[in-house]
Design an enzyme around this catalytic site. Structure first.
Site, PDB file in Angstrom:
ATOM      1  CD  GLU A 102      -0.498  -3.555  -2.735  1.00  0.00           C
ATOM      2  OE1 GLU A 102      -0.852  -2.874  -3.708  1.00  0.00           O
ATOM      3  OE2 GLU A 102      -0.010  -4.686  -2.831  1.00  0.00           O
ATOM      4  CG  HIS A 121      -3.090  -8.286  -3.207  1.00  0.00           C
ATOM      5  ND1 HIS A 121      -3.485  -7.493  -4.250  1.00  0.00           N
ATOM      6  CD2 HIS A 121      -1.771  -8.084  -3.052  1.00  0.00           C
ATOM      7  CE1 HIS A 121      -2.434  -6.823  -4.702  1.00  0.00           C
ATOM      8  NE2 HIS A 121      -1.380  -7.167  -3.999  1.00  0.00           N
ATOM      9  CG  HIS A 123       2.016 -10.132  -6.291  1.00  0.00           C
ATOM     10  ND1 HIS A 123       2.483 -10.457  -5.051  1.00  0.00           N
ATOM     11  CD2 HIS A 123       1.418  -8.923  -6.161  1.00  0.00           C
ATOM     12  CE1 HIS A 123       2.195  -9.497  -4.196  1.00  0.00           C
ATOM     13  NE2 HIS A 123       1.547  -8.554  -4.838  1.00  0.00           N
TER      14      HIS A 123
HETATM   15 ZN   LIG Z   1       0.713  -6.779  -3.768  1.00  0.00          ZN
END
Ligand SMILES: [Zn+2]
Length: 187
Positions: A102, A121, A123
Site C-alpha cells: 500500500e 498509514h 490501523h
Molecule cells: Zn494497511
C-alpha cells in the site's frame, strides 16, 4: 457505510516488484532518516502503528521523492531499512527487498498535496470506528484545530465495489485502474 479513512485500511505487508527504477534525488539529510526511524519506533510504541502500518517523509532534496522503510514491522525499522521512492511509489533501489503493497497511498498523497511533508498509514483502533460508522471524527476544542472543520472519509466501495480486499495497491495512473483509488480522493 463509510469504510475507511486515511488512517485505516486492511493488511499491507505484501510487496510488489519494482518497475523501472527512477534516479535518486541524492542522499537525504541523515537527521531526516533518523527522524523517520524514530517516528516508526515511537508510533509503534504508542500503538498508533501496528505491525503492518507505515510512515513516510518527503525527501528533503526533491519534493518528487519520499522516504519509507522496506516492508517490515515499524517497531524494527533501522536507518538501513529506509528506501527512496518516486511519487509513483517506485523504489530507486529496492535491493531485492519486499515493499509495502500500500505504498501508493503515500505517493498519491504527496502528489495531491504539495504541502504535506509526512504520511502515516495506520490501523489505529481509535480511528477506525470513525471510518466505518456514521459518527464523524470532529474537532471539539482548540487543540484539535489541526483537523480542520471535518475529516473526509474515503468510501472504498464507491470505487472497488462491495467486496474488495480494501487495499490501495496500485497507483492512480496504472493502466488497470486501481482497486480503490477514487477519481477524486476526498483527502
Ligand atoms: Zn494497511
Amino acid at each position: 457505510m463509510r469504510l475507511f479513512t486515511l488512517l485505516a485500511a486492511g493488511l499491507c505487508l505484501a510487496g510488489l516488484p519494482a518497475l523501472a527504477q527512477p534516479r535518486s534525488a541524492g542522499t537525504p539529510d541523515p537527521k531526516l532518516i533518523e527522524d523517520l526511524v524514530v517516528a516508526n519506533r515511537v508510533l509503534a510504541d504508542l500503538g498508533v502503528l501496528d505491525g503492518f502500518g507505515h510512515v513516510s517523509v518527503r525527501h528533503d532534496k526533491d519534493a518528487n521523492r519520499y522516504l519509507m522503510s522496506r516492508s517490515m514491522a515499524p517497531a524494527l525499522v533501522k536507518a538501513d531499512d529506509v528506501l527512496e521512492y518516486d511519487l509513483d511509489s517506485v523504489a530507486v533501489d529496492a535491493k531485492g527487498q519486499a515493499l509495502f503493497l500500500e505504498r501508493f497511498i503515500h505517493g498519491e498523497i504527496y502528489k495531491a498535496r504539495p504541502d504535506v511533508r509526512a504520511v502515516v498509514h495506520s490501523h489505529s483502533p481509535s480511528v477506525i470506528p470513525f471510518g466505518v460508522s456514521r459518527t464523524r471524527l470532529q474537532p471539539i476544542y482548540h487543540m484539535s484545530s489541526f483537523m480542520g472543520v471535518d475529516v473526509p472519509v474515503f468510501e472504498i466501495r464507491d470505487v472497488a465495489g462491495p467486496a474488495s480486499d480494501l487495499w490501495c495497491a496500485t497507483p492512480r495512473s496504472a493502466p488497470r485502474w486501481p482497486r480503490c483509488w477514487a477519481t477524486r480522493p476526498s483527502f
